[in-house]
Design a protein around this motif. Structure first.
Motif, PDB file in Angstrom:
ATOM      1  N   LEU A  54      67.657   2.963 -42.416  1.00  0.00           N
ATOM      2  CA  LEU A  54      67.250   3.049 -43.604  1.00  0.00           C
ATOM      3  C   LEU A  54      67.783   1.344 -44.041  1.00  0.00           C
ATOM      4  O   LEU A  54      67.443   0.388 -44.744  1.00  0.00           O
ATOM      5  N   ASN A  55      69.410   1.876 -44.579  1.00  0.00           N
ATOM      6  CA  ASN A  55      70.020   0.387 -44.871  1.00  0.00           C
ATOM      7  C   ASN A  55      69.409  -1.549 -44.167  1.00  0.00           C
ATOM      8  O   ASN A  55      70.207  -1.872 -45.290  1.00  0.00           O
ATOM      9  N   ARG A  56      68.907  -1.367 -43.354  1.00  0.00           N
ATOM     10  CA  ARG A  56      68.837  -1.986 -42.720  1.00  0.00           C
ATOM     11  C   ARG A  56      67.667  -2.818 -42.820  1.00  0.00           C
ATOM     12  O   ARG A  56      67.806  -3.731 -42.691  1.00  0.00           O
ATOM     13  N   ARG A  57      66.833  -1.753 -43.205  1.00  0.00           N
ATOM     14  CA  ARG A  57      65.670  -2.584 -43.887  1.00  0.00           C
ATOM     15  C   ARG A  57      65.072  -2.001 -45.084  1.00  0.00           C
ATOM     16  O   ARG A  57      63.826  -2.650 -45.631  1.00  0.00           O
ATOM     17  N   PHE A  58      65.965  -1.962 -46.110  1.00  0.00           N
ATOM     18  CA  PHE A  58      65.956  -1.243 -46.810  1.00  0.00           C
ATOM     19  C   PHE A  58      66.956  -2.229 -48.078  1.00  0.00           C
ATOM     20  O   PHE A  58      67.676  -0.726 -47.914  1.00  0.00           O
ATOM     21  N   LYS A  59      66.782  -3.049 -48.525  1.00  0.00           N
ATOM     22  CA  LYS A  59      68.167  -3.464 -49.412  1.00  0.00           C
ATOM     23  C   LYS A  59      67.925  -3.814 -50.656  1.00  0.00           C
ATOM     24  O   LYS A  59      66.945  -3.319 -51.191  1.00  0.00           O
ATOM     25  N   GLY A  60      69.094  -3.600 -51.676  1.00  0.00           N
ATOM     26  CA  GLY A  60      68.986  -3.613 -53.187  1.00  0.00           C
ATOM     27  C   GLY A  60      70.211  -4.354 -53.457  1.00  0.00           C
ATOM     28  O   GLY A  60      71.028  -4.291 -53.003  1.00  0.00           O
ATOM     29  N   ASN A  61      70.026  -4.817 -54.477  1.00  0.00           N
ATOM     30  CA  ASN A  61      71.268  -5.297 -55.772  1.00  0.00           C
ATOM     31  C   ASN A  61      71.859  -3.844 -56.562  1.00  0.00           C
ATOM     32  O   ASN A  61      71.632  -3.879 -57.470  1.00  0.00           O
ATOM     33  N   TYR A  90      45.355  -2.067 -47.918  1.00  0.00           N
ATOM     34  CA  TYR A  90      44.902  -0.142 -47.518  1.00  0.00           C
ATOM     35  C   TYR A  90      45.841  -0.495 -46.650  1.00  0.00           C
ATOM     36  O   TYR A  90      46.263   0.711 -45.579  1.00  0.00           O
ATOM     37  N   ARG A  91      46.170  -1.560 -45.632  1.00  0.00           N
ATOM     38  CA  ARG A  91      47.323  -1.900 -44.907  1.00  0.00           C
ATOM     39  C   ARG A  91      49.034  -1.340 -45.409  1.00  0.00           C
ATOM     40  O   ARG A  91      49.569  -0.850 -44.765  1.00  0.00           O
ATOM     41  N   ASN A  92      49.555  -2.041 -46.107  1.00  0.00           N
ATOM     42  CA  ASN A  92      50.314  -1.387 -47.123  1.00  0.00           C
ATOM     43  C   ASN A  92      50.130   0.002 -47.219  1.00  0.00           C
ATOM     44  O   ASN A  92      51.084   0.862 -46.897  1.00  0.00           O
ATOM     45  N   PHE A  93      49.362   0.499 -47.425  1.00  0.00           N
ATOM     46  CA  PHE A  93      48.716   1.536 -48.483  1.00  0.00           C
ATOM     47  C   PHE A  93      49.201   2.521 -47.000  1.00  0.00           C
ATOM     48  O   PHE A  93      49.590   3.842 -46.983  1.00  0.00           O
ATOM     49  N   CYS A  94      48.211   2.620 -45.689  1.00  0.00           N
ATOM     50  CA  CYS A  94      48.763   3.425 -44.579  1.00  0.00           C
ATOM     51  C   CYS A  94      49.458   3.531 -44.508  1.00  0.00           C
ATOM     52  O   CYS A  94      50.825   4.151 -43.536  1.00  0.00           O
ATOM     53  N   ASP A  95      51.084   1.965 -43.828  1.00  0.00           N
ATOM     54  CA  ASP A  95      51.645   2.149 -43.480  1.00  0.00           C
ATOM     55  C   ASP A  95      53.091   3.117 -45.086  1.00  0.00           C
ATOM     56  O   ASP A  95      53.826   3.372 -43.767  1.00  0.00           O
ATOM     57  N   GLN A  96      52.852   3.130 -45.600  1.00  0.00           N
ATOM     58  CA  GLN A  96      53.508   3.364 -46.659  1.00  0.00           C
ATOM     59  C   GLN A  96      53.848   4.886 -46.040  1.00  0.00           C
ATOM     60  O   GLN A  96      54.512   5.549 -46.311  1.00  0.00           O
ATOM     61  N   TRP A  97      52.478   5.717 -46.189  1.00  0.00           N
ATOM     62  CA  TRP A  97      52.670   7.218 -45.060  1.00  0.00           C
ATOM     63  C   TRP A  97      53.294   6.735 -43.879  1.00  0.00           C
ATOM     64  O   TRP A  97      53.773   8.141 -43.406  1.00  0.00           O
ATOM     65  N   VAL A  98      52.831   6.275 -43.291  1.00  0.00           N
ATOM     66  CA  VAL A  98      53.920   6.520 -41.409  1.00  0.00           C
ATOM     67  C   VAL A  98      55.062   6.700 -42.363  1.00  0.00           C
ATOM     68  O   VAL A  98      55.780   6.960 -41.259  1.00  0.00           O
ATOM     69  N   GLU A  99      55.759   5.550 -42.842  1.00  0.00           N
ATOM     70  CA  GLU A  99      57.077   5.212 -43.032  1.00  0.00           C
ATOM     71  C   GLU A  99      57.452   6.678 -43.918  1.00  0.00           C
ATOM     72  O   GLU A  99      58.767   6.998 -43.144  1.00  0.00           O
ATOM     73  N   VAL A 100      56.922   6.839 -45.008  1.00  0.00           N
ATOM     74  CA  VAL A 100      56.965   8.103 -45.350  1.00  0.00           C
ATOM     75  C   VAL A 100      57.599   9.233 -43.394  1.00  0.00           C
ATOM     76  O   VAL A 100      59.139  10.100 -43.746  1.00  0.00           O
ATOM     77  N   ARG A 108      58.396  -7.816 -45.100  1.00  0.00           N
ATOM     78  CA  ARG A 108      56.841  -7.991 -43.786  1.00  0.00           C
ATOM     79  C   ARG A 108      57.214  -6.486 -43.571  1.00  0.00           C
ATOM     80  O   ARG A 108      57.957  -5.693 -44.221  1.00  0.00           O
ATOM     81  N   ARG A 109      56.765  -6.254 -42.775  1.00  0.00           N
ATOM     82  CA  ARG A 109      56.460  -4.770 -41.679  1.00  0.00           C
ATOM     83  C   ARG A 109      57.068  -4.462 -42.080  1.00  0.00           C
ATOM     84  O   ARG A 109      57.824  -4.731 -41.002  1.00  0.00           O
ATOM     85  N   GLY A 110      57.479  -3.386 -42.608  1.00  0.00           N
ATOM     86  CA  GLY A 110      59.042  -2.427 -42.202  1.00  0.00           C
ATOM     87  C   GLY A 110      59.492  -2.177 -42.819  1.00  0.00           C
ATOM     88  O   GLY A 110      61.031  -1.983 -42.512  1.00  0.00           O
ATOM     89  N   TYR A 111      59.804  -4.048 -44.043  1.00  0.00           N
ATOM     90  CA  TYR A 111      61.111  -4.163 -44.042  1.00  0.00           C
ATOM     91  C   TYR A 111      61.085  -4.298 -45.437  1.00  0.00           C
ATOM     92  O   TYR A 111      59.720  -4.594 -46.583  1.00  0.00           O
ATOM     93  N   TYR A 112      62.238  -3.796 -46.171  1.00  0.00           N
ATOM     94  CA  TYR A 112      62.092  -4.354 -48.240  1.00  0.00           C
ATOM     95  C   TYR A 112      63.206  -4.427 -48.213  1.00  0.00           C
ATOM     96  O   TYR A 112      64.288  -4.676 -48.095  1.00  0.00           O
ATOM     97  N   ARG A 113      62.931  -4.873 -50.379  1.00  0.00           N
ATOM     98  CA  ARG A 113      64.131  -4.879 -50.854  1.00  0.00           C
ATOM     99  C   ARG A 113      64.072  -4.188 -52.533  1.00  0.00           C
ATOM    100  O   ARG A 113      62.100  -5.328 -53.269  1.00  0.00           O
ATOM    101  N   LEU A 114      64.989  -4.166 -52.924  1.00  0.00           N
ATOM    102  CA  LEU A 114      64.641  -3.267 -54.245  1.00  0.00           C
ATOM    103  C   LEU A 114      65.500  -4.458 -54.906  1.00  0.00           C
ATOM    104  O   LEU A 114      66.895  -4.681 -54.968  1.00  0.00           O
TER     105      LEU A 114
END
Length: 231
Positions: free
Chosen positions: A30-37, A9-19, A172-178
């Motif tokens: 965005l590229n600082r917070r969301f990286k990918g190969n 539920y914490r992640n669920f709420c974060d999702q829509w704030v981040e949207v 972590r909160r606000g940071y992702y990797r694809l």
């Protein structure tokens, strides 16, 4: 289960704030917070192969949609289901298109596919929703039978496209990797049904590893398998 539910539920709420943050977030931020190969997509662009991406509802997939277009040479096209509320649907389309990506309604895919034939593309399917169609393959998923729509595999086979599984990892909160993983270099060379099975097994692995980062609220098992009558 209680701990997992609380984290979900914490992640669920974060999702829509981040949207909502996507409305104003810059490419640099965005590229600082969301990286990918992203080199996986670059490879297929250089070899002139189209790509079909299969992913699940892992948080934050909306950031992933925008980041993919900003970091890929191909046109990114995503299949989506229009929302019932027109105002919210317009808002989500605005957010999703701000990177230059193409959005294709699941209710009207044929004209869009004809447009895609003339360019290199990455076509994304969030293939873990409960399908409305009966064109499905029933597979065990998290110890229960579940129906999976076969259209993504059919589209990949028809285009002789590469198939890539995309896993969204919340660091972590606000940071992702694809994490992009090639399931097939050419879907047309696979036995029919193999791609869907590979996708389901890989998605199931993600749920075991990161159960709190998947959209458990979308009633994945609401459809029941057909009852086989004895002969």
């Amino acid at each position: 289960i209680q701990v997992m539910m609380s984290r979900f539920y914490r992640n669920f709420c974060d999702q829509w704030v981040e949207v909502l943050k996507l409305m104003s977030m810059s490419k640099k931020a965005l590229n600082r917070r969301f990286k990918g190969n992203w080199e996986v997509f670059d490879h297929f662009y250089q070899t002139e192969k189209n790509v079909c991406v299969l992913l699940g509802h892992q948080f934050n997939w909306e950031w992933g949609n925008v980041a993919t277009q900003w970091n890929s040479q191909q046109l990114f096209a995503g299949i989506y289901l229009p929302l019932s509320g027109k105002a919210m649907d317009r808002l989500m389309l605005y957010i999703r298109r701000r990177s230059g990506a193409m959005l294709i309604s699941a209710q009207d895919m044929l004209p869009a596919f004809k447009t895609l034939q003339h360019q290199r593309y990455i076509l994304a399917f969030m293939a873990d929703q409960s399908p409305a169609s009966d064109y499905v393959k029933w597979l065990p998923f998290m110890h229960r039978p579940a129906a999976f729509f076969l259209a993504p595999e059919k589209a990949a086979r028809r285009a002789k496209a590469a198939v890539v599984f995309a896993a969204v990892v919340k660091l972590r909160r606000g940071y992702y990797r694809l994490d992009l993983e090639v399931l097939s270099e050419d879907a047309s060379q696979e036995f029919f049904g193999t791609i869907t099975e590979k996708y389901v097994r890989r998605l199931e692995q993600e749920l075991h590893t990161r159960p709190e980062n998947w959209m458990w609220t979308h009633r994945r098992w609401k459809k029941k398998p057909p009852v086989t009558k004895p002969e």
